[in-house]
Design a protein around this motif. Structure first.
Motif, PDB file in Angstrom:
ATOM      1  N   LYS A   2       0.835  -1.180   0.000  1.00 46.23           N
ATOM      2  CA  LYS A   2       0.000   0.000   0.000  1.00 46.23           C
ATOM      3  C   LYS A   2       0.879   1.243   0.000  1.00 46.23           C
ATOM      4  O   LYS A   2       1.881   1.319   0.677  1.00 46.23           O
ATOM      5  N   LEU A   3       0.442   2.281  -0.752  1.00 45.71           N
ATOM      6  CA  LEU A   3       1.284   3.446  -0.939  1.00 45.71           C
ATOM      7  C   LEU A   3       0.458   4.714  -0.770  1.00 45.71           C
ATOM      8  O   LEU A   3      -0.761   4.716  -0.870  1.00 45.71           O
ATOM      9  N   LEU A   4       1.145   5.824  -0.578  1.00 48.59           N
ATOM     10  CA  LEU A   4       0.506   7.132  -0.561  1.00 48.59           C
ATOM     11  C   LEU A   4       0.304   7.600  -1.987  1.00 48.59           C
ATOM     12  O   LEU A   4       1.237   7.626  -2.782  1.00 48.59           O
ATOM     13  N   TYR A   5      -0.937   7.971  -2.330  1.00 48.92           N
ATOM     14  CA  TYR A   5      -1.224   8.502  -3.642  1.00 48.92           C
ATOM     15  C   TYR A   5      -1.311  10.017  -3.517  1.00 48.92           C
ATOM     16  O   TYR A   5      -2.285  10.549  -3.020  1.00 48.92           O
ATOM     17  N   LEU A  87       9.748   3.237   3.469  1.00 49.93           N
ATOM     18  CA  LEU A  87      11.095   3.177   4.024  1.00 49.93           C
ATOM     19  C   LEU A  87      12.035   2.374   3.135  1.00 49.93           C
ATOM     20  O   LEU A  87      13.211   2.701   3.004  1.00 49.93           O
ATOM     21  N   GLN A  88      11.532   1.284   2.543  1.00 50.81           N
ATOM     22  CA  GLN A  88      12.410   0.407   1.781  1.00 50.81           C
ATOM     23  C   GLN A  88      12.636   0.866   0.346  1.00 50.81           C
ATOM     24  O   GLN A  88      13.581   0.427  -0.302  1.00 50.81           O
ATOM     25  N   PHE A 323       9.393  -0.381  11.833  1.00 46.25           N
ATOM     26  CA  PHE A 323      10.638  -0.982  11.359  1.00 46.25           C
ATOM     27  C   PHE A 323      10.627  -1.083   9.838  1.00 46.25           C
ATOM     28  O   PHE A 323       9.570  -1.199   9.216  1.00 46.25           O
ATOM     29  N   ILE A 324      11.811  -1.070   9.253  1.00 44.74           N
ATOM     30  CA  ILE A 324      11.955  -1.198   7.812  1.00 44.74           C
ATOM     31  C   ILE A 324      11.692  -2.638   7.385  1.00 44.74           C
ATOM     32  O   ILE A 324      11.859  -3.579   8.167  1.00 44.74           O
ATOM     33  N   GLN A 325      11.274  -2.818   6.153  1.00 48.20           N
ATOM     34  CA  GLN A 325      11.011  -4.149   5.615  1.00 48.20           C
ATOM     35  C   GLN A 325      12.272  -5.013   5.686  1.00 48.20           C
ATOM     36  O   GLN A 325      13.361  -4.578   5.376  1.00 48.20           O
ATOM     37  N   GLY A 326      12.099  -6.269   6.140  1.00 45.15           N
ATOM     38  CA  GLY A 326      13.226  -7.190   6.242  1.00 45.15           C
ATOM     39  C   GLY A 326      14.054  -7.043   7.501  1.00 45.15           C
ATOM     40  O   GLY A 326      15.088  -7.709   7.639  1.00 45.15           O
ATOM     41  N   ARG A 327      13.591  -6.201   8.456  1.00 44.09           N
ATOM     42  CA  ARG A 327      14.420  -5.919   9.635  1.00 44.09           C
ATOM     43  C   ARG A 327      14.674  -7.175  10.463  1.00 44.09           C
ATOM     44  O   ARG A 327      15.795  -7.386  10.954  1.00 44.09           O
ATOM     45  N   PHE A 407       4.685   5.979   7.487  1.00 43.51           N
ATOM     46  CA  PHE A 407       4.049   4.877   6.773  1.00 43.51           C
ATOM     47  C   PHE A 407       2.732   5.361   6.177  1.00 43.51           C
ATOM     48  O   PHE A 407       1.914   5.952   6.881  1.00 43.51           O
ATOM     49  N   PHE A 408       2.519   5.125   4.874  1.00 43.55           N
ATOM     50  CA  PHE A 408       1.328   5.541   4.171  1.00 43.55           C
ATOM     51  C   PHE A 408       0.556   4.327   3.662  1.00 43.55           C
ATOM     52  O   PHE A 408       1.143   3.325   3.261  1.00 43.55           O
ATOM     53  N   ASN A 409      -0.776   4.442   3.645  1.00 46.81           N
ATOM     54  CA  ASN A 409      -1.637   3.402   3.080  1.00 46.81           C
ATOM     55  C   ASN A 409      -2.881   4.040   2.498  1.00 46.81           C
ATOM     56  O   ASN A 409      -3.383   5.039   3.022  1.00 46.81           O
ATOM     57  N   LEU A 410      -3.392   3.475   1.431  1.00 42.42           N
ATOM     58  CA  LEU A 410      -4.728   3.788   0.957  1.00 42.42           C
ATOM     59  C   LEU A 410      -5.634   2.701   1.493  1.00 42.42           C
ATOM     60  O   LEU A 410      -5.558   1.541   1.089  1.00 42.42           O
ATOM     61  N   GLY A 411      -6.493   3.043   2.449  1.00 43.58           N
ATOM     62  CA  GLY A 411      -7.236   2.062   3.200  1.00 43.58           C
ATOM     63  C   GLY A 411      -6.544   1.811   4.523  1.00 43.58           C
ATOM     64  O   GLY A 411      -5.476   2.351   4.813  1.00 43.58           O
ATOM     65  N   GLU A 412      -7.156   0.999   5.343  1.00 43.42           N
ATOM     66  CA  GLU A 412      -6.582   0.713   6.655  1.00 43.42           C
ATOM     67  C   GLU A 412      -5.398  -0.250   6.530  1.00 43.42           C
ATOM     68  O   GLU A 412      -5.266  -0.988   5.554  1.00 43.42           O
TER      69      GLU A 412
END
Length: 414
Positions: A2-5, A87-88, A323-327, A407-412
């Motif tokens: 999920k990303l910020l648009y 972050l990643q 935390f960053i992905q893969g931490r 951290f951004f998301n479209l939706g929960e």
């Protein structure tokens, strides 16, 4: 993920139609999308971004459209340009194509494709489908991804660090996940599938022997790795609105058996158990306590290094805010999160959340869970579509050892 648009064109398209949120939901999360939502009471009518734009720019006459009202047999194509940040990946640019449609008596089906390029020279093409048959008798899902994905890795276990023994890896990745589920009872499904994880041109930016010594894990850390095998699925989902649930339960179990005769590097079995519970605090306030448990286990054998359970490698990339992905990475992973969702304004245009999570993976030497790492944070919610209750989520999380991030998301998040 999920990303910020936040591109201007993408934002306007999002206001007019919220079908993009379907492409960002978990593969089995469209159940009962068109069901009636519980009625809550507020001091003023609910408003969303479209109402705000109409107030500021009345000549635009924007009319929000909700994809859940799409008539049976009708379909259309939406093209969304996007920019975002994680972050990643750092900054990214993407184009999303989404086609929703509905068969008679069925939930919303959707087919989406996304092409993305990031500031970290990562590139990926994804194709995700969730197709419901007539009267929801069958559910077909697929998650296909082709990626070039350089990324930092931190070794195995919970005692790793971000300032020493960090290894930058580079690889190409093909994912092909597909499943077919049949309805056995109301809200209850079971079925089979096939999962393939193929990585090639795996490289680390330090000596291979040094990387193996740091990680203590020699499988699938250079050259090529393959995990290939059939899956068994069991799903229960009675949420009335999976985009922003106001109550209900989601439970998903996937048993995967990777086999050498199907191309896997090793024969191994894994099990995913995921539960989400949504508890209304009161109908008057509309506030929700949301609980999430995500657990991934290696039952036997040795998965390739990059296929081990890890922070941020759930299907939507949301596990472990703070935390960053893969931490953190290990053969087995336990994760729990609680989030309190509340309204800030009476018209519910703005809302907020506070959250806390905890995660742990097993250590390579002892094969035991030895350390639990928590994270906390909070965020804002902006109502993008009041009919489907789609929010833009903007969160800031704080983890241990100075870890933090936006951290951004479209939706929960879940």
């Amino acid at each position: 993920m999920k990303l910020l648009y936040c591109s201007f064109v993408g934002l306007l398209l999002l206001i007019v139609s919220d079908t993009t949120c379907l492409a960002q939901m978990p593969l089995s999360d469209t159940a009962a999308l068109s069901s009636t939502l519980p009625v809550t009471h507020s001091a003023s009518p609910t408003r969303d971004v479209a109402d705000l734009v109409n107030r500021w720019f009345p000549r635009l006459h924007i009319t929000p459209h909700d994809s859940a009202s799409l008539h049976e047999g009708k379909r259309f194509l939406i093209v969304i340009p996007q920019i975002g940040y994680t972050l990643q990946t750092q900054l990214l640019a993407a184009v999303l194509l989404n086609t929703p449609f509905r068969r008679p008596g069925a939930n919303m089906s959707t087919v989406s494709t996304q092409l993305t390029y990031t500031q970290n020279n990562q590139a990926f093409l994804t194709a995700i489908s969730q197709i419901w048959s007539r009267n929801n008798r069958f559910l077909w899902t697929n998650d296909w991804r082709l990626m070039h994905y350089p990324q930092a890795t931190y070794g195995l276990g919970m005692y790793t660090s971000t300032d020493r023994r960090v290894v930058d890896m580079d690889y190409a990745y093909l994912r092909m996940y597909q499943s077919l589920l049949r309805q056995l009872a109301p809200n209850f499904y079971a079925g089979i599938g096939y999962h393939l994880d193929l990585r090639w041109n795996i490289e680390s930016y330090n000596d291979f022997r040094e990387f193996t010594r740091i990680s203590g894990y020699p499988y699938g850390v250079q050259g090529r790795s393959v995990s290939s095998g059939p899956t068994l699925h069991v799903l229960y989902d009675n949420r009335q609105n999976s985009i922003n649930p106001t109550g209900g339960l989601y439970a998903n179990a996937v048993l995967r058996s990777n086999m050498e005769f199907l191309g896997s590097d090793d024969t191994y079995q894994s099990l995913l158990l995921e539960v989400r519970k949504y508890i209304p605090v009161s109908l008057q306030s509309g506030n929700i306590l949301a609980l999430w448990s995500y657990n991934s286990f290696t039952l036997d054998g040795n998965p390739p290094f990059l296929d081990l359970p890890s922070t941020g490698w759930d299907s939507n990339g949301n596990l472990g805010r703070g935390f960053i992905q893969g931490r953190f990475r290990g053969k087995n992973l336990l994760y729990a999160e609680a989030e309190y969702r509340f309204h800030i304004t009476d018209d519910r245009l703005l809302g907020g959340v506070i959250f806390a999570n905890a995660q742990t993976v097993t250590e390579q030497a002892s094969r035991q869970f030895e350390k639990v790492v928590p994270a906390v944070g909070g965020g804002l919610r902006i109502k993008m579509n009041k009919i489907s209750r789609t929010n833009l989520s903007i969160d800031y999380g704080f983890g241990m050892d100075g870890s933090h991030g936006l951290f951004f998301n479209l939706g929960e998040v879940f």
